[in-house]
Scaffold this motif. Sequence first.
Motif, PDB file in Angstrom:
ATOM      1  N   SER A 124     -16.168   6.273 -30.559  1.00 10.36           N
ATOM      2  CA  SER A 124     -15.610   7.341 -31.393  1.00 10.36           C
ATOM      3  C   SER A 124     -14.988   6.777 -32.663  1.00 10.36           C
ATOM      4  O   SER A 124     -15.160   7.328 -33.761  1.00 10.36           O
ATOM      5  N   ARG A 149      -6.579  12.573 -36.257  1.00 12.29           N
ATOM      6  CA  ARG A 149      -7.012  11.593 -35.266  1.00 12.29           C
ATOM      7  C   ARG A 149      -5.845  11.185 -34.359  1.00 12.29           C
ATOM      8  O   ARG A 149      -4.743  10.950 -34.835  1.00 12.29           O
ATOM      9  N   LEU A 179      -9.592  12.089 -30.346  1.00 19.71           N
ATOM     10  CA  LEU A 179     -10.555  11.896 -31.428  1.00 19.71           C
ATOM     11  C   LEU A 179     -11.670  12.937 -31.421  1.00 19.71           C
ATOM     12  O   LEU A 179     -12.432  13.038 -32.374  1.00 19.71           O
TER      13      LEU A 179
END
Length: 484
Positions: free
Chosen positions: A311, A425, A443
């Motif tokens: 990710s 994030r 994420l």
Amino acid sequence: MASIRTRITGSYALALAGTMFVFSVVVGYERNQAARNDLIARATTAAELATRILRQAGVESERITIFNDTLTGRQLNERFRGYLEAVPDYLFVLDSGTVLYSSAAVQRLSRKDLDDLTTAAIELPPRSVATYVTLDSLKDQVLLAGGFEVPRAAGGVRRVVAGVSTRSLGIAQTQVLVLVFLVGPVILLISIATAWTLAGRMLASVERMVNDVEAITDGRSLHKRIPLEDLGDEIGRLGETLNAMIGRLEGSFASLRRFTADASHELKTPLTVLRADIERAMTAPQRSTEQLVALEEALQETTRMAGLVDSLLTLARADEGRFDLHTEPLALDALVRDVGETAQILGEEAGITVTSTVIERVSVLGDAVRLRQLFLNLVTNAIKYTARGGRVELSLGAKDGTAVFTVKDTGVGIAGADLPFIFDRFWRVDRARSRSERAGAGLGLAISQWIAQAHGGFISVSSRLGRGSTFSVTIPAMSASANS
């Protein structure tokens, strides 16, 4: 390299010097023309005055006014010569080719200058405005202009020619040169000093601004701002722009520090678990149950950490613009049905009912893999934060040339204060979502937002704490002609 102040002053000095030069040339030319016209007017006036004197004296009568001298030839009578002595400068009275009278100024000339001036007076064209004759002995020029008398009797006065010195032309030129070479430099120096002072005052605020910006040397001093005095001019707008840029940098550095701290925390936990499991597996008897449990936990943490790293890599490539989408015409309804089947399997394990309410036929130009990842992220989140016995509804519709995919759940919901940050994030609302043991790395929504934006769309969300959430993905749809 020269400073802005020096360049401004230099440019101003060059522009002013050029302007003064052009102005001096124009003034000198006009001054010279004015002086020349004045000389022509003086000479013409003198010729007209002499002509008027002769007319009033009756010069048409040759017996009275002109006599023959055995030595000098035809001349005016002494009486009329006395009248003409009142006319200044150089004067000639002529018949067809003989000088009947010349003034005292003419008589004082040297032989060569006298001959040159006399010849020029005799040969002066009838309609000529003026002519110049150089006198070598006097180092001067004489401007000649004529007045003409039509005689009534043969052999009478035919022409009157007057001349004036052109020294005044030199005086006019000298005045212009004095203005240019004496007064001009003084004006130029004063103007340069004024420009230097004004430029320094105007650029003082820029200098202070430079010093203030230089004081902001690292990410820890980005909270400082440039003090602004006047917001109405260009320098004030520059300061506002710099303050706005520093504010964005401050936010970016804060996000970067938070991202680094969160990534370190997320990676630290699985690494700690891996280390403990590996140490336990090393100390446990071979092929024991404890060893298998430790290895299984290590595998789970490894898988989780691999997903986290993947990710992070996806987001990093997206930030750098190095992640290309493989777009093609895509039937979104088929993709949503496939995602719905996967969601039903996930829901059965969690005791949650997953239904697809409305699935309309709509096509988009997109990347099937990334769109599937986007939809599954939203569905997984909905299932993860919905209690057992809850519901998750999927729908797909077409509206105003766009495809709208919606995921609605009956889960714990999101507080209004947290909604602006859910796409950041590593942002997780664990305090509001009691089932934090299921929480991911934070994420998924950031990646989902990037995928939507990469397809020219966006994600919107509405939620109330304790009453569930609704996520909607809006993507431009293909037209009917493109579908056919």
